[in-house]
Design an enzyme around this catalytic site. Structure first.
Site, mmCIF file in Angstrom:
data_model
loop_
_atom_site.group_PDB
_atom_site.id
_atom_site.type_symbol
_atom_site.label_atom_id
_atom_site.label_comp_id
_atom_site.label_asym_id
_atom_site.label_seq_id
_atom_site.Cartn_x
_atom_site.Cartn_y
_atom_site.Cartn_z
ATOM 1 C CG MET A 95 -1.896 -1.176 1.243
ATOM 2 S SD MET A 95 -2.875 -1.360 -0.250
ATOM 3 C CE MET A 95 -4.113 -0.119 0.065
ATOM 4 C CG HIS A 114 -5.174 -2.078 -9.484
ATOM 5 N ND1 HIS A 114 -5.029 -1.379 -8.306
ATOM 6 C CD2 HIS A 114 -6.319 -1.632 -10.055
ATOM 7 C CE1 HIS A 114 -6.047 -0.538 -8.176
ATOM 8 N NE2 HIS A 114 -6.839 -0.666 -9.228
HETATM 9 C C1 GRF Z 1 -5.383 -7.669 -3.741
HETATM 10 O O1 GRF Z 1 -6.706 -7.530 -4.169
HETATM 11 C C2 GRF Z 1 -4.469 -6.833 -4.605
HETATM 12 O O2 GRF Z 1 -4.839 -6.790 -5.941
HETATM 13 C C3 GRF Z 1 -4.630 -5.472 -3.973
HETATM 14 O O3 GRF Z 1 -4.681 -5.717 -2.598
HETATM 15 C C4 GRF Z 1 -5.172 -7.044 -2.367
HETATM 16 C C5 GRF Z 1 -4.137 -7.763 -1.566
HETATM 17 O O4 GRF Z 1 -4.565 -9.011 -1.135
HETATM 18 N N1 GRF Z 1 -3.619 -4.563 -4.426
HETATM 19 P P1 GRF Z 1 -3.527 -10.017 -0.486
HETATM 20 O O5 GRF Z 1 -2.790 -9.277 0.633
HETATM 21 O O6 GRF Z 1 -2.593 -10.518 -1.530
HETATM 22 O O7 GRF Z 1 -4.386 -11.125 0.085
#
Ligand code: GRF
Length: 193
Positions: A95, A114
């Site tokens: 993030m 994404h």
């Molecule tokens: C996923 O939907 C990814 O595309 C987004 O954040 C989420 C992360 O999920 N950027 P995780 O931590 O891999 O379970």
């Protein structure tokens, strides 16, 4: 383009902030014979990220860099990547936005996933915006990272149909299942497999 050399897999770091389900799927993929990458480091900006447990479980080195001071954290990150001979970075639910300076050092070697059909719905609250706009389809995208948010060259996308009763939670879940398949496929694609 990133290439694996001989039988050696490309040493890869995965950057996370949360649950790490994409990290888990990448680790599993990396252990298959066909995988051109190995996962050798996990970095999180969040010490409470559930994904750090996968690093522990699979005995992968890990480090928390809080990114409160981006410059300092990126310096530490670069040093970790260098010491560990990391040649590729997969962002998986990370993030924080990496600086242009950092991206330049790993040009063409940073990937991101994404949960939308980019270039539509860049940024946060993707599913909410998609549903508010009454879209019929959404999906996920794996792309190279450039200096603009969710804007680098697209490698692969997967479309999913939105049902009439879809909620943010159900859509996120549906797309996540596809993300776990798409990321490995995109990696195989850039290595020309
Ligand atoms: C996923 O939907 C990814 O595309 C987004 O954040 C989420 C992360 O999920 N950027 P995780 O931590 O891999 O379970």
């Amino acid at each position: 383009m990133v290439r694996s050399t001989g039988y050696n897999k490309t040493r890869t770091a995965v950057l996370i902030s949360g649950t790490g389900s994409n990290l888990k799927s990448l680790i599993k993929f990396s252990k298959t014979i066909k995988s051109p990458i190995s996962i050798d480091f996990v970095i999180s900006n969040n010490s409470k990220a559930g994904g750090l447990n996968y690093a522990k479980k699979f005995k992968i080195k890990k480090k928390v860099l809080n990114f409160k001071n981006k410059n300092l954290s990126e310096k530490k990150l670069l040093s970790i990547l260098k010491i560990n001979n990391i040649d590729m970075i997969c962002l998986a639910g990370f993030m924080k936005i990496l600086s242009l300076n950092f991206i330049k050092k790993f040009k063409g070697k940073i990937l991101n996933i994404h949960p939308s059909l980019l270039p539509k719905y860049k940024g946060l609250n993707t599913h909410k915006r998609v549903l508010n706009n009454k879209e019929k389809y959404s999906g996920c995208t794996v792309h190279f990272v450039n200096s603009k948010l969710d804007s680098g060259k697209i490698i692969l996308q997967k479309k999913v149909k939105i049902s009439k009763k879809e909620t943010e939670t159900s859509l996120a879940k549906k797309i996540l299942v596809q993300e776990h398949k798409l990321y490995p496929k995109a990696i195989l694609k850039i290595f020309n497999y």
